[in-house]
Scaffold this motif. Structure first.
Motif, PDB file in Angstrom:
ATOM      1  N   TYR A 150       0.796  -1.232   0.000  1.00 50.45           N
ATOM      2  CA  TYR A 150       0.000   0.000   0.000  1.00 50.45           C
ATOM      3  C   TYR A 150       0.822   1.273   0.000  1.00 50.45           C
ATOM      4  N   THR A 151       2.143   1.174  -0.107  1.00 51.83           N
ATOM      5  CA  THR A 151       2.994   2.365  -0.026  1.00 51.83           C
ATOM      6  C   THR A 151       4.001   2.387  -1.168  1.00 51.83           C
ATOM      7  N   GLY A 152       4.581   3.563  -1.389  1.00 50.76           N
ATOM      8  CA  GLY A 152       5.631   3.707  -2.386  1.00 50.76           C
ATOM      9  C   GLY A 152       5.190   3.210  -3.751  1.00 50.76           C
ATOM     10  N   GLU A 153       6.054   2.423  -4.381  1.00 53.76           N
ATOM     11  CA  GLU A 153       5.747   1.867  -5.697  1.00 53.76           C
ATOM     12  C   GLU A 153       5.044   0.515  -5.611  1.00 53.76           C
ATOM     13  N   SER A 154       4.840   0.000  -4.404  1.00 56.94           N
ATOM     14  CA  SER A 154       4.155  -1.288  -4.245  1.00 56.94           C
ATOM     15  C   SER A 154       2.653  -1.126  -4.472  1.00 56.94           C
ATOM     16  N   GLY A 155       1.984  -2.264  -4.722  1.00 58.83           N
ATOM     17  CA  GLY A 155       0.560  -2.263  -4.989  1.00 58.83           C
ATOM     18  C   GLY A 155      -0.262  -2.311  -3.724  1.00 58.83           C
TER      19      GLY A 155
END
Length: 323
Positions: A87-92
Protein backbone atom coordinates in the motif's frame (compact mmCIF):
# COMPACT_ATOMS: atom_id res chain seq x y z
CA UNK A 1 0.25 -9.84 -10.29
CA UNK A 2 -0.67 -6.17 -10.38
CA UNK A 3 1.07 -4.10 -13.04
CA UNK A 4 3.20 -1.56 -11.24
CA UNK A 5 4.60 1.65 -12.68
CA UNK A 6 8.24 1.52 -11.57
CA UNK A 7 10.61 4.44 -11.82
CA UNK A 8 13.72 3.33 -13.69
CA UNK A 9 15.98 6.32 -13.06
CA UNK A 10 18.00 6.58 -9.86
CA UNK A 11 15.83 8.64 -7.49
CA UNK A 12 17.28 7.67 -4.12
CA UNK A 13 18.27 10.15 -1.40
CA UNK A 14 21.76 8.57 -1.37
CA UNK A 15 24.36 8.27 -4.16
CA UNK A 16 24.60 5.12 -6.26
CA UNK A 17 27.50 2.81 -5.51
CA UNK A 18 29.86 1.68 -8.23
CA UNK A 19 30.53 -1.52 -6.27
CA UNK A 20 27.10 -3.11 -6.80
CA UNK A 21 24.66 -3.82 -9.61
CA UNK A 22 21.13 -2.50 -9.14
CA UNK A 23 17.79 -3.39 -10.70
CA UNK A 24 14.06 -3.12 -9.98
CA UNK A 25 12.11 -6.31 -9.22
CA UNK A 26 8.59 -7.23 -8.12
CA UNK A 27 7.18 -10.09 -6.05
CA UNK A 28 3.84 -10.87 -4.40
CA UNK A 29 2.74 -11.66 -0.88
CA UNK A 30 0.19 -14.31 0.08
CA UNK A 31 -2.59 -11.71 0.07
CA UNK A 32 -1.99 -11.16 -3.64
CA UNK A 33 -0.40 -7.73 -3.27
CA UNK A 34 2.50 -7.03 -5.62
CA UNK A 35 5.51 -5.44 -3.96
CA UNK A 36 8.16 -3.28 -5.61
CA UNK A 37 11.79 -3.62 -4.61
CA UNK A 38 15.32 -2.61 -5.46
CA UNK A 39 17.75 -5.51 -5.73
CA UNK A 40 21.43 -4.87 -5.05
CA UNK A 41 24.04 -7.46 -6.05
CA UNK A 42 27.81 -7.24 -5.48
CA UNK A 43 29.58 -6.64 -8.79
CA UNK A 44 31.21 -9.72 -10.28
CA UNK A 45 29.56 -11.94 -7.67
CA UNK A 46 29.61 -15.65 -8.42
CA UNK A 47 27.75 -18.62 -7.00
CA UNK A 48 24.97 -18.56 -4.44
CA UNK A 49 25.09 -15.57 -2.12
CA UNK A 50 23.74 -14.91 1.37
CA UNK A 51 20.73 -12.61 1.05
CA UNK A 52 18.98 -9.94 3.10
CA UNK A 53 15.52 -8.36 2.85
CA UNK A 54 15.35 -4.79 4.16
CA UNK A 55 12.48 -2.42 4.94
CA UNK A 56 11.62 0.66 6.98
CA UNK A 57 11.36 3.10 8.58
CA UNK A 58 7.62 3.27 9.24
CA UNK A 59 6.27 5.74 6.68
CA UNK A 60 9.44 5.76 4.56
CA UNK A 61 10.14 4.29 1.12
CA UNK A 62 12.90 2.12 -0.29
CA UNK A 63 14.60 5.18 -1.76
CA UNK A 64 15.45 6.30 1.78
CA UNK A 65 17.03 4.37 4.69
CA UNK A 66 16.25 0.79 3.63
CA UNK A 67 17.87 1.32 0.24
CA UNK A 68 20.96 2.80 1.86
CA UNK A 69 21.24 -0.22 4.18
CA UNK A 70 20.66 -2.62 1.29
CA UNK A 71 23.26 -1.00 -0.95
CA UNK A 72 25.86 -0.92 1.81
CA UNK A 73 25.30 -4.56 2.75
CA UNK A 74 25.61 -5.47 -0.94
CA UNK A 75 28.99 -3.75 -0.97
CA UNK A 76 29.89 -6.14 1.85
CA UNK A 77 28.99 -9.22 -0.19
CA UNK A 78 25.26 -9.85 0.35
CA UNK A 79 22.51 -9.92 -2.25
CA UNK A 80 19.96 -7.50 -0.84
CA UNK A 81 16.36 -6.52 -1.45
CA UNK A 82 14.96 -3.17 -0.24
CA UNK A 83 11.18 -3.19 -0.65
CA UNK A 84 8.24 -0.85 -0.29
CA UNK A 85 5.63 -2.33 2.08
CA UNK A 86 2.11 -3.05 0.85
CA UNK A 87 0.00 0.00 0.00
CA UNK A 88 2.99 2.36 -0.03
CA UNK A 89 5.63 3.71 -2.39
CA UNK A 90 5.75 1.87 -5.70
CA UNK A 91 4.16 -1.29 -4.25
CA UNK A 92 0.56 -2.26 -4.99
CA UNK A 93 -2.49 -2.66 -2.84
CA UNK A 94 -5.59 -0.55 -2.30
CA UNK A 95 -6.62 1.51 -0.49
CA UNK A 96 -3.37 3.43 -0.45
CA UNK A 97 -1.42 4.46 2.64
CA UNK A 98 -2.83 1.91 5.06
CA UNK A 99 -0.70 -0.16 7.45
CA UNK A 100 -1.41 -3.55 9.01
CA UNK A 101 0.61 -5.49 11.60
CA UNK A 102 -0.31 -8.73 9.84
CA UNK A 103 0.12 -7.74 6.19
CA UNK A 104 3.31 -5.80 6.87
CA UNK A 105 4.83 -8.74 8.73
CA UNK A 106 3.79 -10.89 5.77
CA UNK A 107 5.65 -8.49 3.46
CA UNK A 108 8.94 -9.60 5.04
CA UNK A 109 8.00 -13.26 4.64
CA UNK A 110 7.05 -12.65 1.01
CA UNK A 111 10.48 -11.14 0.44
CA UNK A 112 11.96 -14.35 1.85
CA UNK A 113 9.77 -16.31 -0.60
CA UNK A 114 11.23 -14.32 -3.49
CA UNK A 115 14.83 -14.57 -2.30
CA UNK A 116 14.51 -18.31 -1.65
CA UNK A 117 13.94 -19.11 -5.35
CA UNK A 118 16.62 -16.90 -6.90
CA UNK A 119 19.35 -18.82 -8.70
CA UNK A 120 22.08 -16.68 -7.13
CA UNK A 121 20.80 -16.95 -3.53
CA UNK A 122 21.56 -19.64 -0.96
CA UNK A 123 18.10 -20.31 0.55
CA UNK A 124 19.73 -21.49 3.77
CA UNK A 125 21.39 -18.09 4.25
CA UNK A 126 18.60 -15.53 4.31
CA UNK A 127 18.27 -12.76 6.89
CA UNK A 128 16.22 -9.60 7.33
CA UNK A 129 16.81 -6.01 8.45
CA UNK A 130 13.98 -3.87 9.82
CA UNK A 131 14.45 -0.17 10.52
CA UNK A 132 12.31 1.86 12.96
CA UNK A 133 8.71 0.54 12.82
CA UNK A 134 9.79 -2.24 10.51
CA UNK A 135 12.22 -3.39 13.18
CA UNK A 136 9.18 -4.55 15.15
CA UNK A 137 7.73 -6.18 12.03
CA UNK A 138 11.05 -7.94 11.47
CA UNK A 139 10.98 -9.43 14.97
CA UNK A 140 7.40 -10.57 14.38
CA UNK A 141 8.43 -12.17 11.09
CA UNK A 142 11.38 -13.89 12.77
CA UNK A 143 9.03 -15.36 15.38
CA UNK A 144 6.89 -16.92 12.65
CA UNK A 145 9.20 -17.67 9.70
CA UNK A 146 11.76 -20.38 10.42
CA UNK A 147 13.50 -19.71 7.09
CA UNK A 148 14.89 -16.46 8.52
CA UNK A 149 18.31 -17.30 9.93
CA UNK A 150 19.20 -13.92 11.43
CA UNK A 151 17.45 -10.60 12.09
CA UNK A 152 18.71 -7.07 12.66
CA UNK A 153 16.30 -4.49 14.09
CA UNK A 154 17.78 -0.99 13.91
CA UNK A 155 16.40 1.98 15.91
CA UNK A 156 13.34 -0.22 16.46
CA UNK A 157 9.78 0.88 17.19
CA UNK A 158 7.04 -1.45 18.39
CA UNK A 159 4.22 0.30 16.54
CA UNK A 160 1.56 -1.76 18.29
CA UNK A 161 2.81 -0.74 21.72
CA UNK A 162 3.05 2.97 20.94
CA UNK A 163 -0.38 2.89 19.27
CA UNK A 164 -2.05 1.18 22.23
CA UNK A 165 -0.14 2.82 25.08
CA UNK A 166 1.28 6.08 23.76
CA UNK A 167 4.91 7.18 23.99
CA UNK A 168 6.65 5.87 27.10
CA UNK A 169 3.36 4.06 27.92
CA UNK A 170 1.90 7.38 29.14
CA UNK A 171 -1.57 6.50 27.78
CA UNK A 172 -1.68 2.91 29.00
CA UNK A 173 -5.22 2.76 30.33
CA UNK A 174 -8.51 1.31 29.18
CA UNK A 175 -10.07 4.78 29.22
CA UNK A 176 -7.35 6.31 27.02
CA UNK A 177 -7.64 3.46 24.53
CA UNK A 178 -11.43 3.76 24.53
CA UNK A 179 -11.24 7.45 23.64
CA UNK A 180 -8.79 6.68 20.82
CA UNK A 181 -11.07 3.95 19.51
CA UNK A 182 -14.09 6.27 19.61
CA UNK A 183 -12.27 8.87 17.53
CA UNK A 184 -10.88 6.34 15.06
CA UNK A 185 -14.22 4.61 14.55
CA UNK A 186 -15.93 7.96 14.04
CA UNK A 187 -13.32 8.58 11.36
CA UNK A 188 -14.22 5.25 9.74
CA UNK A 189 -17.81 6.43 9.39
CA UNK A 190 -16.70 9.77 7.96
CA UNK A 191 -14.38 8.04 5.50
CA UNK A 192 -17.13 5.70 4.34
CA UNK A 193 -19.53 8.60 3.81
CA UNK A 194 -16.98 10.62 1.85
CA UNK A 195 -15.58 7.71 -0.13
CA UNK A 196 -12.05 8.80 0.74
CA UNK A 197 -9.59 8.12 3.53
CA UNK A 198 -8.47 10.99 5.74
CA UNK A 199 -4.70 11.21 6.05
CA UNK A 200 -2.96 11.76 9.36
CA UNK A 201 -0.32 14.11 7.98
CA UNK A 202 3.38 13.36 7.85
CA UNK A 203 6.06 15.09 9.89
CA UNK A 204 4.78 18.50 11.00
CA UNK A 205 5.76 21.38 8.70
CA UNK A 206 6.47 24.16 9.47
CA UNK A 207 8.26 23.01 12.58
CA UNK A 208 7.01 24.70 15.78
CA UNK A 209 9.72 26.27 17.87
CA UNK A 210 8.54 24.35 20.94
CA UNK A 211 8.41 20.97 19.16
CA UNK A 212 9.84 18.04 21.18
CA UNK A 213 13.34 17.00 20.18
CA UNK A 214 12.19 13.77 18.55
CA UNK A 215 9.87 15.75 16.25
CA UNK A 216 12.80 18.00 15.30
CA UNK A 217 14.83 14.84 14.73
CA UNK A 218 12.23 13.51 12.27
CA UNK A 219 11.90 16.90 10.57
CA UNK A 220 15.65 17.04 9.99
CA UNK A 221 15.44 13.80 8.03
CA UNK A 222 12.07 13.71 6.29
CA UNK A 223 11.53 17.41 5.54
CA UNK A 224 14.98 18.46 4.38
CA UNK A 225 17.20 17.53 1.45
CA UNK A 226 18.85 14.99 3.73
CA UNK A 227 15.96 12.53 3.40
CA UNK A 228 12.92 14.06 1.69
CA UNK A 229 11.30 11.89 -0.97
CA UNK A 230 8.15 12.58 -2.97
CA UNK A 231 6.73 9.08 -2.31
CA UNK A 232 7.52 9.02 1.41
CA UNK A 233 4.45 9.21 3.63
CA UNK A 234 6.39 10.88 6.42
CA UNK A 235 7.75 13.49 4.02
CA UNK A 236 4.22 14.30 2.83
CA UNK A 237 0.63 13.53 3.96
CA UNK A 238 1.22 10.51 6.17
CA UNK A 239 -0.81 7.33 6.72
CA UNK A 240 -4.56 6.95 6.66
CA UNK A 241 -5.82 8.03 10.08
CA UNK A 242 -7.62 4.73 10.69
CA UNK A 243 -4.47 2.63 10.25
CA UNK A 244 -3.94 2.87 14.00
CA UNK A 245 -6.97 0.71 14.82
CA UNK A 246 -5.46 -2.69 14.07
CA UNK A 247 -2.17 -1.74 15.72
CA UNK A 248 -3.96 -1.00 18.98
CA UNK A 249 -5.48 -4.48 18.99
CA UNK A 250 -2.68 -6.81 17.82
CA UNK A 251 0.61 -6.76 19.77
CA UNK A 252 3.32 -7.90 17.34
CA UNK A 253 5.93 -9.01 19.89
CA UNK A 254 3.64 -11.53 21.60
CA UNK A 255 5.88 -14.50 20.72
CA UNK A 256 9.25 -12.79 20.43
CA UNK A 257 10.54 -14.92 23.31
CA UNK A 258 10.14 -17.94 21.04
CA UNK A 259 12.49 -16.66 18.32
CA UNK A 260 15.19 -19.34 18.00
CA UNK A 261 17.21 -17.66 15.26
CA UNK A 262 19.78 -14.94 15.92
CA UNK A 263 18.70 -11.36 16.65
CA UNK A 264 20.74 -8.16 16.86
CA UNK A 265 19.02 -5.03 18.20
CA UNK A 266 20.81 -1.74 17.46
CA UNK A 267 19.75 1.55 19.02
CA UNK A 268 21.09 5.01 19.74
CA UNK A 269 21.74 5.83 23.38
CA UNK A 270 20.06 9.24 23.06
CA UNK A 271 17.11 8.05 20.93
CA UNK A 272 13.68 8.77 22.41
CA UNK A 273 12.75 5.27 21.19
CA UNK A 274 15.59 3.37 22.86
CA UNK A 275 13.22 1.85 25.43
CA UNK A 276 11.59 -0.23 22.68
CA UNK A 277 14.82 -2.12 21.99
CA UNK A 278 15.83 -2.37 25.64
CA UNK A 279 12.46 -3.88 26.58
CA UNK A 280 12.31 -6.13 23.52
CA UNK A 281 15.76 -7.49 24.30
CA UNK A 282 14.65 -8.44 27.81
CA UNK A 283 12.01 -10.74 26.29
CA UNK A 284 14.37 -12.51 23.89
CA UNK A 285 15.77 -15.90 24.86
CA UNK A 286 18.96 -17.71 23.93
CA UNK A 287 22.65 -16.90 23.65
CA UNK A 288 22.31 -15.76 20.01
CA UNK A 289 20.62 -12.46 20.93
CA UNK A 290 22.46 -9.13 21.22
CA UNK A 291 21.65 -5.53 22.11
CA UNK A 292 24.08 -2.92 20.77
CA UNK A 293 23.67 0.63 22.11
CA UNK A 294 25.44 3.33 20.06
CA UNK A 295 26.83 6.02 22.41
CA UNK A 296 25.47 9.51 21.78
CA UNK A 297 23.29 8.52 18.81
CA UNK A 298 19.71 9.75 18.35
CA UNK A 299 16.88 7.95 16.54
CA UNK A 300 17.50 9.15 12.98
CA UNK A 301 21.28 8.85 13.20
CA UNK A 302 20.65 5.19 12.40
CA UNK A 303 18.66 6.14 9.30
CA UNK A 304 21.58 7.38 7.24
CA UNK A 305 24.70 8.34 9.18
CA UNK A 306 27.37 6.10 7.67
CA UNK A 307 29.75 7.04 10.49
CA UNK A 308 27.19 5.88 13.09
CA UNK A 309 25.44 2.82 11.62
CA UNK A 310 27.62 -0.19 12.61
CA UNK A 311 27.73 -1.94 9.22
CA UNK A 312 30.89 -3.84 10.19
CA UNK A 313 29.09 -5.29 13.22
CA UNK A 314 26.07 -6.17 11.09
CA UNK A 315 28.25 -7.95 8.54
CA UNK A 316 30.01 -9.96 11.25
CA UNK A 317 26.65 -10.84 12.84
CA UNK A 318 25.10 -12.11 9.61
CA UNK A 319 28.24 -14.03 8.62
CA UNK A 320 28.35 -15.69 12.05
CA UNK A 321 24.74 -16.84 12.05
CA UNK A 322 24.11 -17.40 8.34
CA UNK A 323 27.45 -19.06 7.60
Amino acid sequence: MEQLNLTQEWDKVFPQSEKVDHCKVTFHNRYGITLAADMYVPKNAEGKLPALAVSGPFGAVKEQSSGLYAQKMAELGFLTLAFDPSYTGESGGTPRYVASPDINTEDFCAAVDFLSVQDNVDPEKIGIIGICGWGGMALNAAANDTRIKATVASTMYDMTRVSAKGYFDAEDSEEARYEKRKALNAQRTADYKSGTYARAGGVVDPLPEDAPFFVKDYYDYYKTSRGYHARSLNSNQGWNVTSSLSFMNMPILQYSHEIRSAVLLIHGEKAHSCYFSRDAFEKLAGDNKELLIIPGAVHTDLYDRLDVIPFDKMEAFFRQYMG
